[in-house]
Design a protein around this motif. Structure first.
Motif, mmCIF file in Angstrom:
data_model
loop_
_atom_site.group_PDB
_atom_site.id
_atom_site.type_symbol
_atom_site.label_atom_id
_atom_site.label_comp_id
_atom_site.label_asym_id
_atom_site.label_seq_id
_atom_site.Cartn_x
_atom_site.Cartn_y
_atom_site.Cartn_z
ATOM 1 N N VAL A 192 67.631 35.350 -10.784
ATOM 2 C CA VAL A 192 68.818 35.172 -9.958
ATOM 3 C C VAL A 192 68.651 35.961 -8.669
ATOM 4 C CG1 VAL A 192 71.326 35.375 -9.864
ATOM 5 C CG2 VAL A 192 70.187 35.027 -12.077
ATOM 6 N N VAL A 193 68.845 35.306 -7.529
ATOM 7 C CA VAL A 193 68.843 36.007 -6.245
ATOM 8 C C VAL A 193 70.238 36.591 -6.029
ATOM 9 C CG1 VAL A 193 68.505 35.824 -3.762
ATOM 10 C CG2 VAL A 193 67.104 34.446 -5.312
ATOM 11 N N LEU A 194 70.310 37.916 -5.989
ATOM 12 C CA LEU A 194 71.601 38.588 -5.836
ATOM 13 C C LEU A 194 71.971 38.786 -4.371
ATOM 14 C CD1 LEU A 194 71.250 41.356 -8.583
ATOM 15 C CD2 LEU A 194 72.270 39.076 -8.797
ATOM 16 N N TYR A 195 71.002 39.244 -3.571
ATOM 17 C CA TYR A 195 71.256 39.549 -2.159
ATOM 18 C C TYR A 195 70.047 39.127 -1.332
ATOM 19 C CZ TYR A 195 74.893 42.785 -3.873
ATOM 20 O OH TYR A 195 75.985 43.346 -4.490
ATOM 21 N N GLU A 200 69.014 41.783 11.536
ATOM 22 C CA GLU A 200 69.757 42.068 12.768
ATOM 23 C C GLU A 200 71.012 42.889 12.490
ATOM 24 O OE1 GLU A 200 66.803 39.297 13.984
ATOM 25 O OE2 GLU A 200 68.225 39.119 12.331
ATOM 26 N N GLN A 201 71.654 42.622 11.358
ATOM 27 C CA GLN A 201 72.860 43.367 10.992
ATOM 28 C C GLN A 201 72.544 44.602 10.152
ATOM 29 O OE1 GLN A 201 72.478 40.018 10.450
ATOM 30 N NE2 GLN A 201 73.701 39.332 12.195
ATOM 31 N N HIS A 202 71.306 44.721 9.674
ATOM 32 C CA HIS A 202 70.876 45.819 8.801
ATOM 33 C C HIS A 202 71.803 45.920 7.591
ATOM 34 C CE1 HIS A 202 68.674 49.248 7.525
ATOM 35 N NE2 HIS A 202 69.577 50.154 7.843
ATOM 36 N N GLY A 203 71.854 44.819 6.848
ATOM 37 C CA GLY A 203 72.696 44.788 5.666
ATOM 38 C C GLY A 203 72.275 43.660 4.743
ATOM 39 N N TRP A 204 72.949 43.582 3.598
ATOM 40 C CA TRP A 204 72.605 42.624 2.550
ATOM 41 C C TRP A 204 73.745 41.633 2.358
ATOM 42 C CZ3 TRP A 204 67.838 42.644 0.232
ATOM 43 C CH2 TRP A 204 67.052 43.787 0.424
ATOM 44 N N LEU A 205 73.407 40.358 2.355
ATOM 45 C CA LEU A 205 74.372 39.282 2.134
ATOM 46 C C LEU A 205 74.305 38.854 0.670
ATOM 47 C CD1 LEU A 205 76.373 37.249 3.469
ATOM 48 C CD2 LEU A 205 74.395 35.725 3.762
ATOM 49 N N ARG A 206 75.449 38.856 0.009
ATOM 50 C CA ARG A 206 75.480 38.466 -1.402
ATOM 51 C C ARG A 206 75.247 36.965 -1.551
ATOM 52 N NH1 ARG A 206 81.148 38.524 -3.778
ATOM 53 N NH2 ARG A 206 81.034 36.397 -2.969
ATOM 54 N N LEU A 207 74.325 36.600 -2.443
ATOM 55 C CA LEU A 207 74.064 35.197 -2.742
ATOM 56 C C LEU A 207 74.432 34.831 -4.175
ATOM 57 C CD1 LEU A 207 70.648 34.412 -0.991
ATOM 58 C CD2 LEU A 207 72.960 34.080 -0.133
ATOM 59 N N ALA A 208 74.674 35.822 -5.013
ATOM 60 C CA ALA A 208 74.991 35.552 -6.416
ATOM 61 C C ALA A 208 76.302 34.785 -6.521
ATOM 62 C CB ALA A 208 75.086 36.862 -7.191
ATOM 63 N N GLY A 209 76.264 33.660 -7.227
ATOM 64 C CA GLY A 209 77.464 32.867 -7.432
ATOM 65 C C GLY A 209 78.344 33.451 -8.523
ATOM 66 N N PRO A 210 79.496 32.817 -8.770
ATOM 67 C CA PRO A 210 80.451 33.360 -9.753
ATOM 68 C C PRO A 210 79.847 33.590 -11.134
ATOM 69 C CG PRO A 210 81.465 31.616 -8.451
ATOM 70 C CD PRO A 210 80.010 31.624 -8.084
ATOM 71 N N ARG A 211 78.908 32.720 -11.538
ATOM 72 C CA ARG A 211 78.325 32.859 -12.880
ATOM 73 C C ARG A 211 77.590 34.179 -13.047
ATOM 74 N NH1 ARG A 211 73.366 29.125 -15.265
ATOM 75 N NH2 ARG A 211 73.122 30.259 -17.257
#
Length: 344
Positions: A192-195, A200-211
């Motif tokens: 599962v890819v979580l983040y 450019e923003q120096h941060g992590w974007l959440r990719l984990a879905g509701p499951r």
């Protein structure tokens, strides 16, 4: 691993060349695996030739297996460092209990295994944890190390598998590449890819879905409700590029894109040169990375840990191969900013 006859030809992804062994009647799979686990074969030319096939290219996917606490550190701004693996070499390990054996903190517990995955900017950022780059690692006694012992053959300790291992060059922090990922492996073999990392923003974007958001609760300080996690630490290494006579902070998106770090897309020009910049010093005869410092004290990490430098510096092992210590700034010598240049 790919096992082949001596005259076989293999088609493979050029970014992930397979580990290959020229098996024959007098050299079978079990012999190769046994050689990889024996200190007596550290200088064996056949084993060296097999290990050399596990090459890193620009754009090769690299993976470091993490504990939940290490995941929290990377979400906060830690960079890749220390022991790691080519993703293709551990792709057959799907279950958390198998991947946990590759963790660098010495623990193997937990129902979920986490990992950091990124792409290599350049092969010179990686070394084999064996002679000649790191001859002292394999000789370190058990009381001064964390995690699995270092065999000195270039392969990780395993009763069944043949897994080549790498360390970041000099155990350096490496700047994160664009779209690096934090992953979780769960029972049953799902990945599962979580983040994903936004440079450019120096941060992590959440990719984990509701499951899968319940997995985020395994991370200290993690929250299933946060869609974006900004990094709070600036990092001890960064990429620098030049366009004509001007210098800019840069972003790498291997294998082919190296650009100015800018929030607006129109300003993300490709750079003409690229280098990794970090702070180095020498203390008590040991070469070190300077990870933190103020006017009085500096936190250091040994580039080439061995019994002598660990004894001289009193460095403590925080994870497999990572030895750090604090030193008075006025005791440092050859204190400088190092630029490691890449060919792009």
């Amino acid at each position: 691993m790919t096992v082949t006859g001596e005259d076989s030809e293999i088609g493979a992804d050029p970014l992930d060349p397979p580990l290959t062994a020229p098996l024959r009647r007098d050299l079978n799979w079990h012999q190769v695996q046994s050689m990889s686990q024996s200190a007596g074969y550290r200088e064996d030319p056949v084993l060296h030739a097999i290990r050399a096939t596990a090459a890193i290219r620009r754009g090769t996917r690299m993976t470091k297996i993490l504990s939940p606490a290490q995941v929290a550190g990377h979400l906060g701004g830690w960079l890749p460092y220390g022991f790691c693996y080519r993703s293709c070499d551990i792709a057959h390990l799907r279950e958390p209990q198998d991947l946990a054996l590759l963790r660098t903190d010495g623990a193997t517990d937990g129902q979920v295994s986490f990992a950091l995955r990124w792409r290599a900017v350049d092969p010179l950022d990686y070394e084999i944890p064996a002679a000649p780059a790191h001859p002292g690692l394999a000789a370190l006694p058990g009381h001064s190390r964390v995690g699995a012992m270092v065999l000195g053959t270039g392969f990780t300790p395993s009763a069944d598998d043949l897994i080549p291992e790498y360390v970041t060059a000099g155990f350096a922090d490496l700047p994160l590449t664009a779209n690096a990922q934090i992953l979780a492996s769960v029972p049953g073999g799902d990945e599962v890819v979580l983040y994903t990392y936004q440079p450019e923003q120096h941060g992590w974007l959440r990719l984990a879905g509701p499951r899968w958001r319940s997995l985020l609760g395994e991370i200290p300080g993690g929250s299933p409700d946060r869609e974006y996690v900004p990094c709070t630490a600036s990092g001890t290494a960064r990429l620098v590029g030049r366009i004509d006579d001007n210098e800019y902070e840069a972003v790498a998106d291997p294998p082919g894109e190296f650009r100015v770090r800018a929030l607006t897309r129109a300003a993300r020009y490709p750079v003409q040169t690229l280098s990794r910049r970090a702070e180095q010093a020498r203390w008590r005869g040991a070469d070190c990375w300077v990870l933190q410092r103020d006017e009085t004290w500096a936190r250091l990490r040994l580039l080439h840990p061995d019994a002598d430098t660990i004894s001289a510096t009193g460095a403590r092992c925080y994870e497999r191969g990572i030895y750090e210590s604090w030193a008075a700034v006025d005791e440092l010598s050859d204190h400088h900013i190092a630029d490691i240049g890449y060919q792009i």
